[in-house]
Design an enzyme around this catalytic site. Structure first.
Site, short mmCIF file in Angstrom:
data_model
loop_
_atom_site.label_atom_id
_atom_site.label_comp_id
_atom_site.label_asym_id
_atom_site.label_seq_id
_atom_site.Cartn_x
_atom_site.Cartn_y
_atom_site.Cartn_z
N GLU A 54 0.84 -1.21 0.00
CA GLU A 54 0.00 0.00 0.00
C GLU A 54 0.87 1.26 0.00
OE1 GLU A 54 -0.10 -2.59 1.97
OE2 GLU A 54 -2.06 -2.97 2.85
N ALA A 164 18.29 -45.27 -10.73
CA ALA A 164 18.48 -46.57 -11.40
C ALA A 164 19.06 -47.59 -10.41
CB ALA A 164 19.39 -46.41 -12.60
N ALA A 165 19.11 -48.85 -10.84
CA ALA A 165 19.56 -49.92 -9.95
C ALA A 165 20.97 -49.66 -9.40
CB ALA A 165 19.52 -51.25 -10.70
N SER A 169 21.02 -41.24 -10.68
CA SER A 169 19.68 -40.65 -10.74
C SER A 169 19.65 -39.31 -11.45
CB SER A 169 19.14 -40.44 -9.33
OG SER A 169 19.82 -39.39 -8.71
N ARG A 185 12.28 -23.31 -6.66
CA ARG A 185 13.18 -23.02 -5.53
C ARG A 185 13.18 -21.53 -5.19
NH1 ARG A 185 18.68 -26.47 -6.98
NH2 ARG A 185 17.92 -28.52 -6.30
N GLY A 282 15.27 -37.35 -0.12
CA GLY A 282 14.88 -38.35 -1.10
C GLY A 282 13.69 -39.17 -0.63
N ALA A 286 11.06 -38.21 2.42
CA ALA A 286 9.72 -37.84 1.95
C ALA A 286 8.68 -38.77 2.56
CB ALA A 286 9.67 -37.89 0.43
N1 LIG Z 1 14.48 -38.35 -8.24
C1 LIG Z 1 14.34 -37.60 -7.18
O1 LIG Z 1 13.46 -36.73 -7.13
C2 LIG Z 1 15.28 -37.75 -6.04
C3 LIG Z 1 15.34 -36.75 -5.08
C4 LIG Z 1 16.21 -36.93 -4.02
C5 LIG Z 1 16.97 -38.09 -3.93
N2 LIG Z 1 16.88 -39.03 -4.89
C6 LIG Z 1 17.67 -40.27 -4.81
O2 LIG Z 1 17.39 -40.85 -3.58
C7 LIG Z 1 18.54 -41.60 -3.17
C8 LIG Z 1 18.80 -41.36 -1.71
O3 LIG Z 1 17.70 -41.90 -1.02
P1 LIG Z 1 17.54 -41.83 0.53
O4 LIG Z 1 16.17 -42.31 0.81
O5 LIG Z 1 18.71 -42.47 1.19
O6 LIG Z 1 17.67 -40.26 0.77
P2 LIG Z 1 17.05 -39.24 1.79
O7 LIG Z 1 15.62 -39.49 1.99
O8 LIG Z 1 17.48 -37.91 1.30
O9 LIG Z 1 17.83 -39.49 3.14
C9 LIG Z 1 17.42 -40.47 4.01
C10 LIG Z 1 18.12 -40.26 5.32
O10 LIG Z 1 17.59 -39.09 5.97
C11 LIG Z 1 17.92 -39.23 7.32
N3 LIG Z 1 16.83 -38.83 8.20
C12 LIG Z 1 16.97 -37.98 9.24
N4 LIG Z 1 15.83 -37.89 9.91
C13 LIG Z 1 14.96 -38.70 9.31
C14 LIG Z 1 13.63 -39.04 9.59
N5 LIG Z 1 12.94 -38.51 10.62
N6 LIG Z 1 13.02 -39.93 8.80
C15 LIG Z 1 13.66 -40.47 7.76
N7 LIG Z 1 14.94 -40.20 7.44
C16 LIG Z 1 15.59 -39.31 8.21
C17 LIG Z 1 18.22 -40.70 7.57
O11 LIG Z 1 19.61 -40.84 7.85
P3 LIG Z 1 20.06 -40.69 9.39
O12 LIG Z 1 19.22 -41.67 10.15
O13 LIG Z 1 21.49 -40.92 9.38
O14 LIG Z 1 19.72 -39.28 9.75
C18 LIG Z 1 17.90 -41.36 6.26
O15 LIG Z 1 18.70 -42.46 5.97
C19 LIG Z 1 19.66 -41.18 -4.07
O16 LIG Z 1 19.90 -42.22 -5.01
C20 LIG Z 1 19.12 -39.99 -4.78
O17 LIG Z 1 19.65 -39.85 -6.06
C21 LIG Z 1 16.05 -38.88 -5.95
#
Ligand SMILES: NC(=O)c1ccc[n+]([C@@H]2O[C@H](COP(=O)([O-])OP(=O)(O)OC[C@H]3O[C@@H](n4cnc5c(N)ncnc54)[C@H](OP(=O)(O)O)[C@@H]3O)[C@@H](O)[C@H]2O)c1
Length: 351
Positions: A54, A164-165, A169, A185, A282, A286
């Site tokens: 305003e 991927a396996a 990614s 962002r 990740g 999520a």
């Molecule tokens: N395509 C996409 O959109 C996308 C996006 C992001 C990632 N990715 C892929 O995802 C893969 C990584 O997967 P990710 O599942 O390991 O990654 P993430 O979800 O980023 O990290 C998981 C880690 O977060 C930590 N964390 C801390 N607090 C948490 C809570 N309350 N609940 C759950 N986790 C918690 C845990 O480690 P601590 O217990 O040590 O804290 C857990 O192992 C990679 O290959 C990446 O390339 C893909």
């Protein structure tokens, strides 16, 4: 000459220009119409501590505001924060009519409409409210819930894989989709990932200028949820290009699964002024956010690719049977490059 409907449409568009830079304040747009319906001033709130919409519009209009109408997306404030009350400025400028889209839910700032009426100004409220609320959804939701508005964004193949396996990614989606993510962002205050994503991809998590690739002036806070502090000292997320918070269980406490407490994470971010969060994964983090009911909106970029194996876009989200599936309301589907972008909202119980 513009109608009040057109003026509100323009005010909502102006407000959006503040997305990503006004927190903890809302985005607000304002148009001033002279007594004969000419636009004599326009403004938006650009950053916290800066002039309100305003005030910007009144400065532009000067004497031409006298006897005119102010069309604003949010109820003008009636309190003195970092800047003086807008109600006083509107009355002093001789504004006769104020058309408001959304009432201010913040008790400290509310009361503007009543104060204007008390000063003899004609006030209309709720004008194009749904469109204006949509433009301010993150801030409004955050203020009502006392925690930031969370958008979970992911990229996946048509068969729902996000890596991927072999763990690779990067570049699942096309370049236009990745550019789109930078725009997304630029509208938030913080980008959140789990330590798993940092260890796998070493992302920088910054906003790059969409034209020349340089860093944008305002960078969201980068947050790594990392219970045990495993983020390497050399991780790109720790570089000097943006502020970073490695959120550990030592600071946040732990949830029932022994990992960093996500509600405490959001409460702490809110206290730091964060109103809009982009959760970039990740799949594990999520899933935990969804299971805890802490996601408000999902944006999924789906690429016309198949992997057949590899990491699912989402792992355990607390759903054991089909009846417990998390229902989303689809609000938009847009083709971005060769990919489809799905936007959907979750229905949350009001606190
Ligand atoms: N395509 C996409 O959109 C996308 C996006 C992001 C990632 N990715 C892929 O995802 C893969 C990584 O997967 P990710 O599942 O390991 O990654 P993430 O979800 O980023 O990290 C998981 C880690 O977060 C930590 N964390 C801390 N607090 C948490 C809570 N309350 N609940 C759950 N986790 C918690 C845990 O480690 P601590 O217990 O040590 O804290 C857990 O192992 C990679 O290959 C990446 O390339 C893909």
């Amino acid at each position: 000459m513009v109608t009040e409907d057109e003026a509100m449409g323009r005010a909502i568009a102006l407000a959006a220009r503040g997305l990503g830079t006004t927190s903890p304040n809302p985005v607000v747009g304002c148009l001033l119409l002279s007594a004969d319906g000419e636009v004599v001033g326009e403004g938006f709130h650009a950053y916290a501590g800066g002039p309100h919409a305003e005030i910007v519009a009144l400065a532009q209009a000067g004497e031409r505001a006298r006897g005119g109408t102010a069309v604003v997306t949010l109820e003008p404030c009636n309190h003195t924060g970092r800047t003086g009350p807008c109600v006083k400025a509107l009355v002093a400028a001789g504004i006769r009519r104020v058309v408001i889209a959304v009432d201010d839910p913040n008790p400290a700032a509310a009361g503007g409409a009543a104060a204007l009426r008390a000063a003899g100004v004609e006030v209309v409220t709720g004008f194009h409210r749904p469109e204006a609320e949509e433009g301010n959804v993150a801030w409004l939701t955050a203020v009502r819930r006392g925690r930031p508005y969370v958008t979970w964004k992911f990229a996946a193949t048509l068969d729902g894989r996000s890596a991927a396996a072999d763990g690779t990614s990067q570049w699942i989606t096309s370049a236009p989709a990745r550019t789109d993510v930078h725009t997304l962002r630029s509208t938030v205050d913080a980008i959140v990932v789990g330590v798993g994503t940092v260890l796998a991809d070493d992302p920088q998590l910054t906003v790059r200028d969409l034209r020349d690739g340089s860093l944008a002036i305002t960078q969201p806070l980068r947050v790594v949820v990392d219970s045990a502090g495993r983020t390497p000292p050399t991780a790109r997320v720790r570089d000097a290009s943006a502020p970073t918070w490695i959120a550990t269980a030592a600071e946040l406490g732990t949830g029932p699964d022994g990992r960093a407490d996500l509600s405490a994470l959001l409460t702490t971010l809110y206290a730091r002024g964060v109103r809009a969060v982009l959760l970039e994964g990740g799949p594990t983090l999520a899933g935990a956010f969804l299971a805890a009911g802490l996601v408000d909106r999902v944006i999924g970029y789906v690429a016309p690719k198949l992997l057949g194996a590899g990491l699912s876009a989402l792992v355990d989200a607390g759903v054991a049977t089909i009846g417990e599936a998390i229902d989303l309301e689809l609000t938009d589907i847009t083709q971005v490059g060769t990919d489809l972008r799905f936007t959907a909202t979750l229905r949350q119980k009001e606190a």
